[in-house]
Design a protein around this motif. Structure first.
Motif, mmCIF file in Angstrom:
data_model
loop_
_atom_site.group_PDB
_atom_site.id
_atom_site.type_symbol
_atom_site.label_atom_id
_atom_site.label_comp_id
_atom_site.label_asym_id
_atom_site.label_seq_id
_atom_site.Cartn_x
_atom_site.Cartn_y
_atom_site.Cartn_z
ATOM 1 N N UNK A 90 1.000 -1.115 -0.357
ATOM 2 C CA UNK A 90 0.627 -0.270 -0.246
ATOM 3 C C UNK A 90 0.848 1.371 -0.288
ATOM 4 N N UNK A 91 2.036 1.359 0.432
ATOM 5 C CA UNK A 91 2.957 2.209 0.574
ATOM 6 C C UNK A 91 4.158 1.958 -0.094
ATOM 7 N N UNK A 92 4.698 2.342 -0.668
ATOM 8 C CA UNK A 92 5.788 1.701 -1.663
ATOM 9 C C UNK A 92 7.195 3.604 -2.445
ATOM 10 N N UNK A 93 8.407 3.415 -1.640
ATOM 11 C CA UNK A 93 9.255 3.836 -1.886
ATOM 12 C C UNK A 93 10.131 3.388 -3.028
ATOM 13 N N UNK A 94 10.240 4.512 -4.091
ATOM 14 C CA UNK A 94 11.542 4.117 -5.546
ATOM 15 C C UNK A 94 12.230 5.305 -5.635
ATOM 16 N N UNK A 95 13.481 5.452 -6.454
ATOM 17 C CA UNK A 95 13.710 6.298 -7.001
ATOM 18 C C UNK A 95 13.624 6.993 -8.277
ATOM 19 N N UNK A 96 13.620 8.258 -8.497
ATOM 20 C CA UNK A 96 12.971 8.686 -9.574
ATOM 21 C C UNK A 96 13.989 7.485 -10.999
ATOM 22 N N UNK A 113 8.266 8.913 -4.424
ATOM 23 C CA UNK A 113 9.310 8.740 -5.098
ATOM 24 C C UNK A 113 10.824 9.540 -5.115
ATOM 25 N N UNK A 114 11.931 9.090 -4.558
ATOM 26 C CA UNK A 114 12.995 10.044 -4.141
ATOM 27 C C UNK A 114 12.784 10.614 -2.664
ATOM 28 N N UNK A 115 12.127 11.363 -2.574
ATOM 29 C CA UNK A 115 11.677 12.511 -1.333
ATOM 30 C C UNK A 115 10.741 12.724 -0.792
ATOM 31 N N UNK A 116 9.389 12.370 0.106
ATOM 32 C CA UNK A 116 8.398 13.530 -0.231
ATOM 33 C C UNK A 116 8.033 14.912 -0.522
ATOM 34 N N UNK A 140 9.478 10.054 -13.314
ATOM 35 C CA UNK A 140 10.811 10.193 -13.104
ATOM 36 C C UNK A 140 10.606 11.599 -11.817
ATOM 37 N N UNK A 141 9.811 11.849 -11.255
ATOM 38 C CA UNK A 141 9.632 13.295 -10.918
ATOM 39 C C UNK A 141 10.170 13.317 -9.663
ATOM 40 N N UNK A 142 10.372 13.505 -8.389
ATOM 41 C CA UNK A 142 10.552 13.610 -6.744
ATOM 42 C C UNK A 142 8.340 13.855 -6.327
ATOM 43 N N UNK A 143 8.671 12.829 -5.415
ATOM 44 C CA UNK A 143 7.319 13.359 -5.068
ATOM 45 C C UNK A 143 6.405 12.637 -3.663
ATOM 46 N N UNK A 144 5.740 13.053 -3.027
ATOM 47 C CA UNK A 144 4.689 11.861 -2.949
ATOM 48 C C UNK A 144 3.063 12.161 -4.488
ATOM 49 N N UNK A 145 2.990 10.389 -4.442
ATOM 50 C CA UNK A 145 2.202 10.248 -5.536
ATOM 51 C C UNK A 145 0.830 9.458 -4.186
ATOM 52 N N UNK A 146 -0.427 9.651 -5.095
ATOM 53 C CA UNK A 146 -1.572 9.516 -4.322
ATOM 54 C C UNK A 146 -2.141 9.040 -5.186
ATOM 55 N N UNK A 147 -2.997 7.475 -4.818
ATOM 56 C CA UNK A 147 -3.627 7.063 -6.474
ATOM 57 C C UNK A 147 -5.050 6.063 -6.169
ATOM 58 N N UNK A 148 -5.674 5.377 -6.600
ATOM 59 C CA UNK A 148 -6.685 4.703 -6.169
ATOM 60 C C UNK A 148 -7.570 3.972 -7.308
#
Length: 259
Positions: free
Chosen positions: A45-51, A118-121, A95-103
Motif C-alpha cells: 500500500x506504500x512504496x518508495x522508489x528512486x526517480x 519517489x526520491x523524497x516526500x 520521473x519526478x520526485x515527490x509523493x503520489x497518491x492513487x486509487x
C-alpha cells in the motif's frame, strides 16, 4: 503478505551493481517493483522508489485500476491511469520526485488507495489527508521501502504484524500519526476506518438480536431497504462478498426500492 524493509528492498540491487563493476556505487534505478491489485487493496500500500523507476501494477483478483489523483501528485508530474483492467498489468515510470497518491476507480468509495514516494516526500499530497481511505505516512514509507497491505504499518493493519486480505482475519491495530502509528487519512487512522466500524456494528447487531430473543421480541419488522443497503456496503467493505455478488445484491435492493 510480507512487511518489507527499505534495506532489504534495495540491498539485492545494490549488491548486483557492486558485483558487476567491482566498485561500490549506488544503483541509478531499482528493479521493477510490483504492486498487486486485489479485492479492495493495493499491496504494497506504500512504496518508495528512486526517480526513473518503473512500477508495475498487476491484477491479483477482480477488476481494478491504478489511477492517480491529479491534485495529489508533484506539480511537474504527469497523472497516470491504467483504466479498469481485469487481467495482466499496467506500468508507469516515475520521473519526478515527490509523493503520489492513487486509487482504484471502482473501489475508491471503499478506501482502495495507495501511496508511492519517489526520491523524497513532497507536493500537494503532503498538504492534506487523502480523501478516501488511509495510506501510510510518507516518512514511514521512505524508512521501510515498502509497506505491505494489512501489516502493522499498512492500510488496515494489525498490531501482531500479520496480514489481511480476502478471506483472512486481522487483529486490532492502532495507527495514529508518529506517536506509535503510521497512518495518514481522512479517518485519522485505524479507529476511524471501515473495518473497525463494521466490526463494532456487527457486534452490536449480534448483541441486539440476542436481547430481542431473550425478551420475546423476535418478531420485530425486517430492516428497511436503506438499512439493508448499508449492511451490504459494510459487508462489501470488509471483503465478505466479492464484486459480482455485491453488484447483484445492490441491483436487487435498488429494484425493490423502486417498486
Amino acid at each position: 503478505m510480507t512487511n518489507y524493509s527499505r534495506r532489504q528492498f534495495l540491498g539485492v540491487l545494490g549488491a548486483g551493481a557492486v558485483a558487476s563493476t567491482g566498485i561500490s556505487q549506488p544503483a541509478k534505478a531499482q528493479e521493477t517493483p510490483i504492486v498487486r491489485m486485489g479485492n479492495n487493496y493495493f499491496d504494497p500500500i506504500g512504496l518508495y522508489v528512486n526517480p526513473g523507476t518503473t512500477v508495475r501494477f498487476e491484477i491479483a483478483a477482480g477488476a481494478h485500476s491504478a489511477t492517480a489523483y491529479e491534485n495529489r501528485i508533484p506539480s511537474d508530474a504527469s497523472a497516470f491511469d491504467s483504466g479498469v483492467i481485469s487481467s495482466g498489468g499496467f506500468e508507469h515510470t516515475f520521473e519526478e520526485p515527490g509523493t503520489y497518491d492513487y486509487y482504484c476507480i471502482p473501489h475508491k468509495s471503499v478506501g482502495m488507495v495507495g501511496r508511492i514516494v519517489v526520491g523524497s516526500p513532497g507536493g500537494p499530497a503532503e498538504e492534506s489527508p487523502i480523501p478516501d481511505g488511509d495510506v501510510p505516512e510518507s516518512e514511514t514509507i521512505v524508512e521501510q521501502g515498502a509497506i505491505a497491505y494489512g501489516s502493522s504499518t499498512g492500510g488496515d493493519g494489525n498490531s501482531g504484524g500479520g496480514t489481511m486480505g480476502p478471506g483472512m482475519g486481522s487483529g486490532p491495530g492502532m495507527m495514529n500519526g508518529r506517536n506509535g502509528g503510521m497512518m495518514s487519512g481522512r479517518n485519522g487512522g485505524w479507529f476511524g476506518g471501515l473495518p473497525f466500524v463494521g466490526g463494532v456494528l456487527g457486534l452490536l447487531g449480534l448483541v441486539g438480536g440476542l436481547l430481542y430473543l431473550a425478551l420475546g421480541r423476535g418478531d420485530a419488522p425486517p430492516e428497511s431497504d436503506g438499512s439493508a443497503m448499508e449492511t451490504l456496503q459494510r459487508r462489501y467493505a470488509r471483503g465478505e462478498i466479492d464484486d459480482e455478488e455485491f453488484q447483484r445484491r445492490r441491483e436487487r435492493l435498488v429494484k425493490n426500492q423502486g417498486n
